[in-house]
Design an enzyme around this catalytic site. Structure first.
Site, short mmCIF file in Angstrom:
data_model
loop_
_atom_site.label_atom_id
_atom_site.label_comp_id
_atom_site.label_asym_id
_atom_site.label_seq_id
_atom_site.Cartn_x
_atom_site.Cartn_y
_atom_site.Cartn_z
N ASP A 41 22.21 48.47 48.10
CA ASP A 41 20.98 48.88 48.77
C ASP A 41 19.79 48.10 48.24
OD1 ASP A 41 21.74 51.03 50.59
OD2 ASP A 41 22.39 52.07 48.77
N MET A 68 21.84 55.48 59.98
CA MET A 68 21.38 56.23 58.81
C MET A 68 21.50 57.72 59.09
SD MET A 68 20.73 53.98 56.57
CE MET A 68 20.24 55.16 55.31
N HIS A 101 28.68 48.89 48.47
CA HIS A 101 27.45 48.93 49.27
C HIS A 101 26.25 48.69 48.35
CE1 HIS A 101 25.10 50.31 52.78
NE2 HIS A 101 24.32 50.93 51.91
N MET A 139 15.83 47.45 48.46
CA MET A 139 14.59 48.13 48.90
C MET A 139 13.38 47.39 48.36
SD MET A 139 15.68 52.01 48.02
CE MET A 139 17.24 52.71 48.58
N SER A 171 27.93 53.45 47.18
CA SER A 171 26.62 52.81 47.06
C SER A 171 26.25 52.70 45.59
CB SER A 171 25.58 53.64 47.81
OG SER A 171 24.30 53.24 47.37
N HIS A 209 22.85 46.07 52.33
CA HIS A 209 22.00 46.84 53.24
C HIS A 209 20.55 46.58 52.89
CE1 HIS A 209 20.65 51.20 54.49
NE2 HIS A 209 20.16 50.28 55.30
N MET A 212 16.80 47.14 53.20
CA MET A 212 15.74 48.03 53.66
C MET A 212 14.43 47.36 53.25
SD MET A 212 17.67 51.46 52.48
CE MET A 212 18.75 50.50 51.43
N ASP A 228 25.55 56.24 56.59
CA ASP A 228 25.03 56.11 55.23
C ASP A 228 24.00 57.20 54.97
OD1 ASP A 228 24.08 55.18 52.80
OD2 ASP A 228 23.19 53.34 53.62
C1 DX5 Z 1 19.60 55.35 51.26
C2 DX5 Z 1 20.66 54.30 50.97
C3 DX5 Z 1 22.00 54.86 50.77
C4 DX5 Z 1 22.11 55.77 49.59
C5 DX5 Z 1 23.25 56.71 49.81
O1 DX5 Z 1 18.39 54.74 51.44
O2 DX5 Z 1 20.73 53.37 52.04
O3 DX5 Z 1 23.01 53.86 50.72
O4 DX5 Z 1 22.24 55.13 48.38
O5 DX5 Z 1 23.27 57.61 48.77
P1 DX5 Z 1 23.86 59.08 48.91
O6 DX5 Z 1 25.31 58.95 49.27
O7 DX5 Z 1 23.60 59.66 47.60
O8 DX5 Z 1 23.10 59.77 50.04
ZN ZN Z 2 22.52 52.02 52.18
#
Ligand code: DX5
Ligand code: ZN
Length: 232
Positions: free
Chosen positions: A46, A148, A44, A48, A21, A77, A79, A186
């Site tokens: 993320d 998750m 990956h 947000m 990620s 991904h 969010m 994840d």
């Molecule tokens: C959390 C994200 C993850 C996160 C994982 O909201 O969706 O992808 O970056 O990070 P680690 O592996 O540090 O938990």
């Molecule tokens: Zn993620």
């Protein structure tokens, strides 16, 4: 379904898949960060929005700039609230897998069809508190389920071990469809936790902190994949 070369390679990979990620990378030098994880199967990303989750990360413009630097799959991904509003932007930025949260839209079925029309794999993610049964009606339409193992919003959180029951449940539901649907986890994935998730039935692992904060990210990826395979 016609998929691009990057996805074709990913889908033909034997054994567990690993995606670092980017959230845990050094954002002052993303090109160097990508070069450190070239042994991964996918990257990956993320996304947000500060509404669906209490944090803001980065958007499609950054993803688009990274596209020429990475010749494997971009696993995006989302969010965010109203993920359908971002479909075109991420398709245009070069996303290969588009994963959104079931909790974030009223029209998951429509969005899944729209994702597939654009040649991307369609994935749905569930927060820790959302039961596996919510997937039942949509599961046969999906290419990927993301469970998750932390509450989304931040990297570096602790793996919620009780999610393994849900992983096993979804694995069984996928088996019953008779289709190849990837089961991704994840959050908090590291050497100590990946075996449990793999035993429960996950086959695609996202790891942020454990990979990017390791002294040797490439070696860490190899270690994690071996563990997921049950080798060590
Ligand atoms: C959390 C994200 C993850 C996160 C994982 O909201 O969706 O992808 O970056 O990070 P680690 O592996 O540090 O938990
Ligand atoms: Zn993620």
């Amino acid at each position: 379904m016609v998929v691009n070369k990057r996805l074709e390679k990913l889908l033909n990979t034997e054994g567990p898949l690993l995606a670092p990620s980017l959230l845990a990378a050094d954002f002052t030098n993303l090109a160097a960060a990508l070069a450190k994880v070239s042994g991964a199967d996918a990257l990956h990303l993320d996304i947000m929005d500060g509404h669906f989750v209490p944090n803001i990360s980065y958007g499609p413009a950054i993803v688009k700039q990274l596209r020429p630097l990475w010749d494997k799959v971009f696993d995006v991904h989302l969010m965010v609230k109203h993920p359908e509003a971002w479909l075109e932007a991420f398709a245009d930025a070069g996303a290969d897998i588009f994963v959104f949260h079931l909790e974030s839209t009223d029209h998951a079925h429509r969005l899944v069809q729209e994702i597939k029309k654009r040649g991307m794999l369609a994935g749905i993610s569930l927060n820790p508190s959302t039961p596996a049964s919510c997937l039942e009606a949509i599961l046969p339409d999906l290419d990927l389920v993301l469970l998750m193992t932390v509450n989304p919003g931040f990297g570096g959180q602790s793996y919620i071990e009780s999610m393994e029951k849900k992983i096993a449940e979804v694995r069984e539901m996928i088996h019953k469809t008779g289709k190849k649907i990837l089961l991704q986890v994840d959050g908090g994935i590291k050497e100590e936790t990946i075996t449990g998730a793999a035993k429960a039935g996950a086959d695609f692992f996202v790891a942020g902190t454990s990979v990017f904060k390791a002294d040797n990210p490439e070696a860490e990826i190899e270690k994690l994949k071996l563990r997921a395979r049950g080798v060590k």
